[in-house]
Scaffold this motif. Sequence first.
Motif, PDB file in Angstrom:
ATOM      1  N   TYR A  61     -16.355   0.180  43.182  1.00 33.26           N
ATOM      2  CA  TYR A  61     -15.055  -0.076  43.823  1.00 33.26           C
ATOM      3  C   TYR A  61     -15.215  -0.239  45.328  1.00 33.26           C
ATOM      4  O   TYR A  61     -14.585  -1.104  45.949  1.00 33.26           O
ATOM      5  CB  TYR A  61     -14.125   1.089  43.493  1.00 33.26           C
ATOM      6  CG  TYR A  61     -12.767   1.083  44.149  1.00 33.26           C
ATOM      7  CD1 TYR A  61     -11.795   0.160  43.791  1.00 33.26           C
ATOM      8  CD2 TYR A  61     -12.438   2.055  45.106  1.00 33.26           C
ATOM      9  CE1 TYR A  61     -10.529   0.186  44.375  1.00 33.26           C
ATOM     10  CE2 TYR A  61     -11.189   2.093  45.684  1.00 33.26           C
ATOM     11  CZ  TYR A  61     -10.230   1.155  45.318  1.00 33.26           C
ATOM     12  OH  TYR A  61      -8.990   1.185  45.894  1.00 33.26           O
ATOM     13  N   TYR A  62     -16.087   0.585  45.921  1.00 32.12           N
ATOM     14  CA  TYR A  62     -16.276   0.553  47.370  1.00 32.12           C
ATOM     15  C   TYR A  62     -17.420  -0.370  47.806  1.00 32.12           C
ATOM     16  O   TYR A  62     -17.703  -0.453  49.001  1.00 32.12           O
ATOM     17  CB  TYR A  62     -16.557   1.962  47.893  1.00 32.12           C
ATOM     18  CG  TYR A  62     -15.351   2.863  47.880  1.00 32.12           C
ATOM     19  CD1 TYR A  62     -14.220   2.568  48.649  1.00 32.12           C
ATOM     20  CD2 TYR A  62     -15.328   4.011  47.086  1.00 32.12           C
ATOM     21  CE1 TYR A  62     -13.113   3.385  48.628  1.00 32.12           C
ATOM     22  CE2 TYR A  62     -14.219   4.842  47.075  1.00 32.12           C
ATOM     23  CZ  TYR A  62     -13.111   4.522  47.839  1.00 32.12           C
ATOM     24  OH  TYR A  62     -11.997   5.335  47.828  1.00 32.12           O
ATOM     25  N   PRO A 118     -19.175  -3.061  49.460  1.00 33.06           N
ATOM     26  CA  PRO A 118     -18.571  -3.922  50.487  1.00 33.06           C
ATOM     27  C   PRO A 118     -18.537  -5.401  50.141  1.00 33.06           C
ATOM     28  O   PRO A 118     -17.617  -6.110  50.558  1.00 33.06           O
ATOM     29  CB  PRO A 118     -19.453  -3.674  51.723  1.00 33.06           C
ATOM     30  CG  PRO A 118     -20.052  -2.327  51.493  1.00 33.06           C
ATOM     31  CD  PRO A 118     -20.268  -2.243  50.018  1.00 33.06           C
ATOM     32  N   ASP A 119     -19.531  -5.882  49.378  1.00 27.05           N
ATOM     33  CA  ASP A 119     -19.555  -7.311  49.071  1.00 27.05           C
ATOM     34  C   ASP A 119     -18.932  -7.635  47.711  1.00 27.05           C
ATOM     35  O   ASP A 119     -19.098  -8.747  47.203  1.00 27.05           O
ATOM     36  CB  ASP A 119     -20.980  -7.867  49.158  1.00 27.05           C
ATOM     37  CG  ASP A 119     -21.987  -7.037  48.372  1.00 27.05           C
ATOM     38  OD1 ASP A 119     -21.586  -6.018  47.776  1.00 27.05           O
ATOM     39  OD2 ASP A 119     -23.170  -7.409  48.358  1.00 27.05           O
ATOM     40  N   ARG A 120     -18.212  -6.680  47.129  1.00 29.97           N
ATOM     41  CA  ARG A 120     -17.458  -6.993  45.913  1.00 29.97           C
ATOM     42  C   ARG A 120     -16.282  -7.878  46.289  1.00 29.97           C
ATOM     43  O   ARG A 120     -15.515  -7.562  47.201  1.00 29.97           O
ATOM     44  CB  ARG A 120     -16.972  -5.702  45.241  1.00 29.97           C
ATOM     45  CG  ARG A 120     -16.152  -5.964  43.958  1.00 29.97           C
ATOM     46  CD  ARG A 120     -15.773  -4.659  43.273  1.00 29.97           C
ATOM     47  NE  ARG A 120     -14.803  -3.879  44.027  1.00 29.97           N
ATOM     48  CZ  ARG A 120     -13.475  -3.993  43.906  1.00 29.97           C
ATOM     49  NH1 ARG A 120     -12.949  -4.887  43.072  1.00 29.97           N
ATOM     50  NH2 ARG A 120     -12.685  -3.223  44.614  1.00 29.97           N
ATOM     51  N   ALA A 121     -16.103  -8.984  45.584  1.00 30.54           N
ATOM     52  CA  ALA A 121     -15.022  -9.915  45.920  1.00 30.54           C
ATOM     53  C   ALA A 121     -14.521 -10.591  44.650  1.00 30.54           C
ATOM     54  O   ALA A 121     -15.253 -10.706  43.657  1.00 30.54           O
ATOM     55  CB  ALA A 121     -15.515 -10.972  46.920  1.00 30.54           C
ATOM     56  N   ASP A 122     -13.261 -11.029  44.684  1.00 32.61           N
ATOM     57  CA  ASP A 122     -12.696 -11.745  43.547  1.00 32.61           C
ATOM     58  C   ASP A 122     -13.546 -12.975  43.243  1.00 32.61           C
ATOM     59  O   ASP A 122     -14.089 -13.630  44.142  1.00 32.61           O
ATOM     60  CB  ASP A 122     -11.263 -12.187  43.851  1.00 32.61           C
ATOM     61  CG  ASP A 122     -10.318 -11.000  43.991  1.00 32.61           C
ATOM     62  OD1 ASP A 122     -10.741  -9.872  43.674  1.00 32.61           O
ATOM     63  OD2 ASP A 122      -9.165 -11.206  44.421  1.00 32.61           O
ATOM     64  N   ASN A 165     -12.065  -9.345  39.480  1.00 34.60           N
ATOM     65  CA  ASN A 165     -12.045  -8.584  40.731  1.00 34.60           C
ATOM     66  C   ASN A 165     -13.438  -8.374  41.310  1.00 34.60           C
ATOM     67  O   ASN A 165     -13.609  -7.640  42.282  1.00 34.60           O
ATOM     68  CB  ASN A 165     -11.379  -7.219  40.505  1.00 34.60           C
ATOM     69  CG  ASN A 165     -12.118  -6.360  39.472  1.00 34.60           C
ATOM     70  OD1 ASN A 165     -13.065  -6.822  38.829  1.00 34.60           O
ATOM     71  ND2 ASN A 165     -11.679  -5.124  39.311  1.00 34.60           N
ATOM     72  N   GLY A 179      -8.032  -3.130  42.125  1.00 39.32           N
ATOM     73  CA  GLY A 179      -7.858  -4.039  43.254  1.00 39.32           C
ATOM     74  C   GLY A 179      -8.805  -3.679  44.380  1.00 39.32           C
ATOM     75  O   GLY A 179      -9.804  -2.977  44.174  1.00 39.32           O
ATOM     76  N   ALA A 180      -8.484  -4.129  45.578  1.00 42.45           N
ATOM     77  CA  ALA A 180      -9.294  -3.782  46.751  1.00 42.45           C
ATOM     78  C   ALA A 180      -8.846  -2.434  47.296  1.00 42.45           C
ATOM     79  O   ALA A 180      -7.671  -2.062  47.181  1.00 42.45           O
ATOM     80  CB  ALA A 180      -9.132  -4.852  47.820  1.00 42.45           C
ATOM     81  N   PRO A 181      -9.754  -1.655  47.868  1.00 35.92           N
ATOM     82  CA  PRO A 181      -9.357  -0.378  48.471  1.00 35.92           C
ATOM     83  C   PRO A 181      -8.347  -0.575  49.599  1.00 35.92           C
ATOM     84  O   PRO A 181      -8.363  -1.607  50.293  1.00 35.92           O
ATOM     85  CB  PRO A 181     -10.679   0.177  49.016  1.00 35.92           C
ATOM     86  CG  PRO A 181     -11.746  -0.496  48.232  1.00 35.92           C
ATOM     87  CD  PRO A 181     -11.210  -1.874  47.943  1.00 35.92           C
ATOM     88  N   VAL A 216     -13.429   4.139  52.743  1.00 39.48           N
ATOM     89  CA  VAL A 216     -13.690   2.786  53.267  1.00 39.48           C
ATOM     90  C   VAL A 216     -14.021   2.865  54.752  1.00 39.48           C
ATOM     91  O   VAL A 216     -14.984   2.242  55.221  1.00 39.48           O
ATOM     92  CB  VAL A 216     -12.473   1.865  53.048  1.00 39.48           C
ATOM     93  CG1 VAL A 216     -12.668   0.531  53.780  1.00 39.48           C
ATOM     94  CG2 VAL A 216     -12.264   1.609  51.575  1.00 39.48           C
TER      95      VAL A 216
END
Length: 316
Positions: free
Chosen positions: A129-130, A132-136, A146, A174-176, A183
Amino acid sequence: MTAAGRPVPRAVIVNGHPESLASVATHTTALEFPRGRGLTGGKEVCAEGECGACAILVARPGVATPTEWVAVNACLVPVAGLDRQEVVTAEGLGTPAALHPVQVEMVEHGGSQCGYCTPGFVCSMAAEYYRPDRADGQPGPERGANGFDLHALSGNLCRCTGYRSIRDAAFALGAPAPDDSLVARLASPAPAPVVSALEHEGRAFVRPATLTDAVRLLHDDRDTVVVAGGTDWGVDVNLRGRRAERVMAIDRLPELRGITATADRIEIGAATTFTEIERRLDGRVPLLAQMLPHFASRLIRNTATLGGNLGTGSSR
């Protein structure tokens, strides 16, 4: 030592609070330590890094940001190796009155029945979840719209719900929130490793400052157990009752860390974890990129080091 020459208290920062390492046996794991202080979410089930019920988050130097939250098997990590490091357990993510978003989605999607494995799943899910480069992006069988990578949960086992509801919870995240404290923590450097020499009842756990110091210690005591990732030694401690007289951690030695890549050569430090190799090379070696996601679980790859698996240090 402090500027005044007084010893610095040995402690682990657990959920934002310093917890003293004084009088802690050197074989104590990062699972036993918080459980002994009432943080009993994490469970010891397999005691060998196979089930993930013990997962916790540790602040480590990041790839995309100064710090990243990395999920590890707490049952294999000696807590003495986390001196002055930051740890988050499932209790540090949320409370019954204010659940963490990961916990909310697990509840909403029915991702927990007996609950034994749930805190470990929550910690592994929170690390992703955290990320940093996780993106839709384009969803697939192993990745949600997600950007959630299901490999993040590959080291967590559940015998009750089946994995569909847990996957649905992961893909619903979703995003944090911008004001999320975990974060905000990513923007500052992770704690640097500190030179440690913890002793308890005649046994010692040491973290030398340099490779030269490590070699000198080995020269003086050839029976020292060298721990690069702990995934072998942790099993010896948990299942075989092994109690080494001296353990030396080399996983954060600067001379054994890092990756250097040129047009025709790639050098990888022996104490670089497999997750770091995977992310820092980012597909540069196609065959390696195909192999690494299938090499153990993400929880193991976050601690197992290259040198340990080639026979240098205790790693599985």
